[in-house]
Design an enzyme around this catalytic site. Structure first.
Site, PDB file in Angstrom:
ATOM      1  N   PRO A   9      40.539  55.771  37.355  1.00  0.00           N
ATOM      2  CA  PRO A   9      40.986  54.587  37.753  1.00  0.00           C
ATOM      3  C   PRO A   9      40.929  53.453  36.501  1.00  0.00           C
ATOM      4  O   PRO A   9      40.068  53.413  35.613  1.00  0.00           O
ATOM      5  CB  PRO A   9      39.956  54.005  38.749  1.00  0.00           C
ATOM      6  CG  PRO A   9      38.623  54.883  38.507  1.00  0.00           C
ATOM      7  CD  PRO A   9      39.437  56.110  38.018  1.00  0.00           C
ATOM      8  N   ASN A  10      41.980  52.601  36.609  1.00  0.00           N
ATOM      9  CA  ASN A  10      42.044  51.409  35.481  1.00  0.00           C
ATOM     10  C   ASN A  10      42.682  52.174  34.151  1.00  0.00           C
ATOM     11  O   ASN A  10      43.112  51.021  33.325  1.00  0.00           O
ATOM     12  CB  ASN A  10      40.877  50.661  35.145  1.00  0.00           C
ATOM     13  CG  ASN A  10      40.572  49.986  36.656  1.00  0.00           C
ATOM     14  OD1 ASN A  10      41.226  49.175  37.215  1.00  0.00           O
ATOM     15  ND2 ASN A  10      39.246  50.268  37.163  1.00  0.00           N
ATOM     16  N   ARG A  17      44.021  45.220  27.610  1.00  0.00           N
ATOM     17  CA  ARG A  17      42.542  44.157  27.753  1.00  0.00           C
ATOM     18  C   ARG A  17      41.222  44.860  27.282  1.00  0.00           C
ATOM     19  O   ARG A  17      41.353  46.068  27.131  1.00  0.00           O
ATOM     20  CB  ARG A  17      42.436  43.552  28.984  1.00  0.00           C
ATOM     21  CG  ARG A  17      42.206  44.521  30.060  1.00  0.00           C
ATOM     22  CD  ARG A  17      42.258  43.795  31.468  1.00  0.00           C
ATOM     23  NE  ARG A  17      41.815  44.897  32.325  1.00  0.00           N
ATOM     24  CZ  ARG A  17      40.839  45.277  33.154  1.00  0.00           C
ATOM     25  NH1 ARG A  17      39.680  44.662  32.720  1.00  0.00           N
ATOM     26  NH2 ARG A  17      40.930  46.329  33.908  1.00  0.00           N
ATOM     27  N   TYR A  22      37.871  49.416  24.418  1.00  0.00           N
ATOM     28  CA  TYR A  22      38.768  50.576  24.665  1.00  0.00           C
ATOM     29  C   TYR A  22      39.864  50.819  23.693  1.00  0.00           C
ATOM     30  O   TYR A  22      40.733  51.862  23.875  1.00  0.00           O
ATOM     31  CB  TYR A  22      39.364  50.462  25.964  1.00  0.00           C
ATOM     32  CG  TYR A  22      38.398  50.390  27.269  1.00  0.00           C
ATOM     33  CD1 TYR A  22      37.591  51.650  27.406  1.00  0.00           C
ATOM     34  CD2 TYR A  22      37.953  49.312  27.952  1.00  0.00           C
ATOM     35  CE1 TYR A  22      36.552  51.688  28.177  1.00  0.00           C
ATOM     36  CE2 TYR A  22      36.958  49.090  28.734  1.00  0.00           C
ATOM     37  CZ  TYR A  22      36.155  50.424  28.930  1.00  0.00           C
ATOM     38  OH  TYR A  22      35.242  50.650  30.094  1.00  0.00           O
ATOM     39  N   ASN A  74      39.177  62.086  31.913  1.00  0.00           N
ATOM     40  CA  ASN A  74      38.453  61.005  31.819  1.00  0.00           C
ATOM     41  C   ASN A  74      38.295  60.510  33.016  1.00  0.00           C
ATOM     42  O   ASN A  74      39.338  59.917  33.613  1.00  0.00           O
ATOM     43  CB  ASN A  74      39.159  59.873  30.636  1.00  0.00           C
ATOM     44  CG  ASN A  74      38.249  58.866  30.542  1.00  0.00           C
ATOM     45  OD1 ASN A  74      37.349  58.467  31.601  1.00  0.00           O
ATOM     46  ND2 ASN A  74      38.426  57.940  29.533  1.00  0.00           N
ATOM     47  N   ALA A  77      35.392  55.187  35.900  1.00  0.00           N
ATOM     48  CA  ALA A  77      34.277  54.831  36.797  1.00  0.00           C
ATOM     49  C   ALA A  77      33.924  55.769  37.888  1.00  0.00           C
ATOM     50  O   ALA A  77      32.697  55.840  38.132  1.00  0.00           O
ATOM     51  CB  ALA A  77      34.575  53.291  37.529  1.00  0.00           C
ATOM     52  N   ASP A  87      32.286  67.946  43.343  1.00  0.00           N
ATOM     53  CA  ASP A  87      32.426  68.998  44.623  1.00  0.00           C
ATOM     54  C   ASP A  87      33.655  69.763  44.188  1.00  0.00           C
ATOM     55  O   ASP A  87      33.948  71.037  44.408  1.00  0.00           O
ATOM     56  CB  ASP A  87      32.215  68.546  45.999  1.00  0.00           C
ATOM     57  CG  ASP A  87      30.774  68.071  46.291  1.00  0.00           C
ATOM     58  OD1 ASP A  87      29.707  68.416  45.457  1.00  0.00           O
ATOM     59  OD2 ASP A  87      30.592  67.707  47.114  1.00  0.00           O
ATOM     60  N   GLU A  98      34.875  66.542  29.726  1.00  0.00           N
ATOM     61  CA  GLU A  98      34.716  65.198  30.005  1.00  0.00           C
ATOM     62  C   GLU A  98      34.939  64.162  28.825  1.00  0.00           C
ATOM     63  O   GLU A  98      34.279  64.495  27.802  1.00  0.00           O
ATOM     64  CB  GLU A  98      33.479  64.918  30.743  1.00  0.00           C
ATOM     65  CG  GLU A  98      33.157  63.763  31.193  1.00  0.00           C
ATOM     66  CD  GLU A  98      31.667  63.294  31.806  1.00  0.00           C
ATOM     67  OE1 GLU A  98      31.157  64.643  32.199  1.00  0.00           O
ATOM     68  OE2 GLU A  98      31.276  62.236  31.945  1.00  0.00           O
ATOM     69  N   HIS A 100      35.358  60.410  27.356  1.00  0.00           N
ATOM     70  CA  HIS A 100      35.317  58.891  27.447  1.00  0.00           C
ATOM     71  C   HIS A 100      35.513  58.148  26.278  1.00  0.00           C
ATOM     72  O   HIS A 100      35.154  58.635  24.928  1.00  0.00           O
ATOM     73  CB  HIS A 100      33.700  58.520  27.825  1.00  0.00           C
ATOM     74  CG  HIS A 100      33.336  59.202  29.228  1.00  0.00           C
ATOM     75  ND1 HIS A 100      33.814  58.487  30.259  1.00  0.00           N
ATOM     76  CD2 HIS A 100      32.416  60.114  29.305  1.00  0.00           C
ATOM     77  CE1 HIS A 100      33.347  59.308  31.251  1.00  0.00           C
ATOM     78  NE2 HIS A 100      32.519  60.159  30.799  1.00  0.00           N
ATOM     79  N   SER A 102      34.919  55.033  25.142  1.00  0.00           N
ATOM     80  CA  SER A 102      33.813  54.260  24.895  1.00  0.00           C
ATOM     81  C   SER A 102      32.516  55.110  24.730  1.00  0.00           C
ATOM     82  O   SER A 102      32.438  56.412  25.583  1.00  0.00           O
ATOM     83  CB  SER A 102      33.577  53.064  25.585  1.00  0.00           C
ATOM     84  OG  SER A 102      33.291  53.487  27.171  1.00  0.00           O
ATOM     85  N   ARG A 107      26.069  51.478  26.308  1.00  0.00           N
ATOM     86  CA  ARG A 107      26.622  50.484  27.363  1.00  0.00           C
ATOM     87  C   ARG A 107      25.520  50.145  28.398  1.00  0.00           C
ATOM     88  O   ARG A 107      24.416  50.589  28.092  1.00  0.00           O
ATOM     89  CB  ARG A 107      27.850  50.639  27.808  1.00  0.00           C
ATOM     90  CG  ARG A 107      29.001  50.976  26.978  1.00  0.00           C
ATOM     91  CD  ARG A 107      30.154  51.217  27.269  1.00  0.00           C
ATOM     92  NE  ARG A 107      30.827  50.080  27.971  1.00  0.00           N
ATOM     93  CZ  ARG A 107      31.924  50.308  28.580  1.00  0.00           C
ATOM     94  NH1 ARG A 107      32.643  51.295  28.740  1.00  0.00           N
ATOM     95  NH2 ARG A 107      32.231  49.153  29.283  1.00  0.00           N
ATOM     96  N   ARG A 111      26.192  53.258  33.166  1.00  0.00           N
ATOM     97  CA  ARG A 111      27.026  54.353  32.534  1.00  0.00           C
ATOM     98  C   ARG A 111      26.441  55.484  32.097  1.00  0.00           C
ATOM     99  O   ARG A 111      27.115  56.502  31.657  1.00  0.00           O
ATOM    100  CB  ARG A 111      27.880  53.558  31.728  1.00  0.00           C
ATOM    101  CG  ARG A 111      28.669  52.546  32.110  1.00  0.00           C
ATOM    102  CD  ARG A 111      29.776  52.104  31.248  1.00  0.00           C
ATOM    103  NE  ARG A 111      30.059  50.741  31.334  1.00  0.00           N
ATOM    104  CZ  ARG A 111      30.956  50.588  32.633  1.00  0.00           C
ATOM    105  NH1 ARG A 111      31.883  51.240  32.713  1.00  0.00           N
ATOM    106  NH2 ARG A 111      31.450  49.080  32.752  1.00  0.00           N
TER     107      ARG A 111
HETATM  108  O1  CA2 Z   1      34.733  54.913  28.010  1.00  0.00           O
HETATM  109  C1  CA2 Z   1      35.692  55.411  29.003  1.00  0.00           C
HETATM  110  O2  CA2 Z   1      36.625  56.099  28.930  1.00  0.00           O
HETATM  111  C2  CA2 Z   1      35.240  55.207  30.531  1.00  0.00           C
HETATM  112  O3  CA2 Z   1      35.526  56.474  31.123  1.00  0.00           O
HETATM  113  C3  CA2 Z   1      36.325  54.168  30.799  1.00  0.00           C
HETATM  114  C4  CA2 Z   1      35.869  53.641  32.317  1.00  0.00           C
HETATM  115  C5  CA2 Z   1      34.293  53.238  32.496  1.00  0.00           C
HETATM  116  O4  CA2 Z   1      33.986  52.955  33.876  1.00  0.00           O
HETATM  117  C6  CA2 Z   1      33.445  54.294  32.227  1.00  0.00           C
HETATM  118  O5  CA2 Z   1      32.131  53.855  32.202  1.00  0.00           O
HETATM  119  C7  CA2 Z   1      33.796  54.775  30.724  1.00  0.00           C
HETATM  120  C8  CA2 Z   1      36.463  52.294  32.471  1.00  0.00           C
HETATM  121  C9  CA2 Z   1      38.067  52.274  32.304  1.00  0.00           C
HETATM  122  C10 CA2 Z   1      38.687  50.914  32.464  1.00  0.00           C
HETATM  123  O6  CA2 Z   1      39.876  50.964  31.838  1.00  0.00           O
HETATM  124  C11 CA2 Z   1      40.210  49.579  31.245  1.00  0.00           C
HETATM  125  C12 CA2 Z   1      41.605  49.696  30.592  1.00  0.00           C
HETATM  126  C13 CA2 Z   1      41.790  48.356  29.931  1.00  0.00           C
HETATM  127  C14 CA2 Z   1      40.827  47.546  29.736  1.00  0.00           C
HETATM  128  C15 CA2 Z   1      39.518  47.610  30.306  1.00  0.00           C
HETATM  129  C16 CA2 Z   1      39.381  48.706  31.012  1.00  0.00           C
END
Ligand code: CA2
Length: 146
Positions: A9-10, A17, A22, A74, A77, A87, A98, A100, A102, A107, A111
């Protein structure tokens, strides 16, 4: 199919942003990079992004039916929340890394826990978008020895 690269997600909004966390690389850049890297090594690489937990579970089930040899994920969240994705990995028994962008350990406390890390072959966290290329480098080496 050899390698499935999943983003949760995201991550579809990467590069738009929070560049201080990121970076400025977009998901399309990352996906094109890993596909090119894997293809150059003779591997078939498929990418998949979803903001929905169940779709990721369904994609993992399909990956097993497709004979997928390795998954790079990746989970976003869902890393910190999803027993369902954990599972699914246990059920399909496909080895995975896996990734990430960041460093999740530098953090917020929430996390620092991952529902997936102990099942993963390895975890890359904090290397920016380069973490995907590092994971693919490992996969190319591993699959060349199978
Ligand atoms: O650091 C990573 O790759 C994470 O998997 C990114 C997730 C976060 O919830 C994990 O704790 C670490 C969040 C992805 C959010 O994606 C964004 C994309 C653009 C701007 C801000 C956030």
């Amino acid at each position: 199919m050899d390698v499935l690269v999943i983003n949760g997600p995201n991550l579809n909004t990467l590069g738009t942003r929070e560049p201080e966390v990121y970076g400025t690389t977009t998901l399309a850049d990352i996906e094109a990079g890993v596909v090119a890297q894997g293809s150059a090594a003779g591997l078939t690489v498929i990418t998949f992004q979803s903001n929905h937990e169940g779709e990721i579970v369904d994609r993992l089930h399909a990956a097993r039916d497709e004979g997928t040899r390795f998954v790079i994920i990746n989970p976003g969240a869902f890393t910190h929340t999803s027993v369902a994705i954990r599972d699914a990995f246990a059920a399909v028994a496909i080895p995975f890394c896996e990734v990430h962008i960041s460093n999740v350990h530098a953090r917020e406390e929430f996390r620092k826990h991952s529902y997936l890390s102990d099942l993963a072959v390895g975890v890359l966290t904090g290397f920016g978008a380069r973490g995907y290329a590092m994971a693919m480098d490992y996969v190319i080496d591993r699959l060349s020895k199978e």
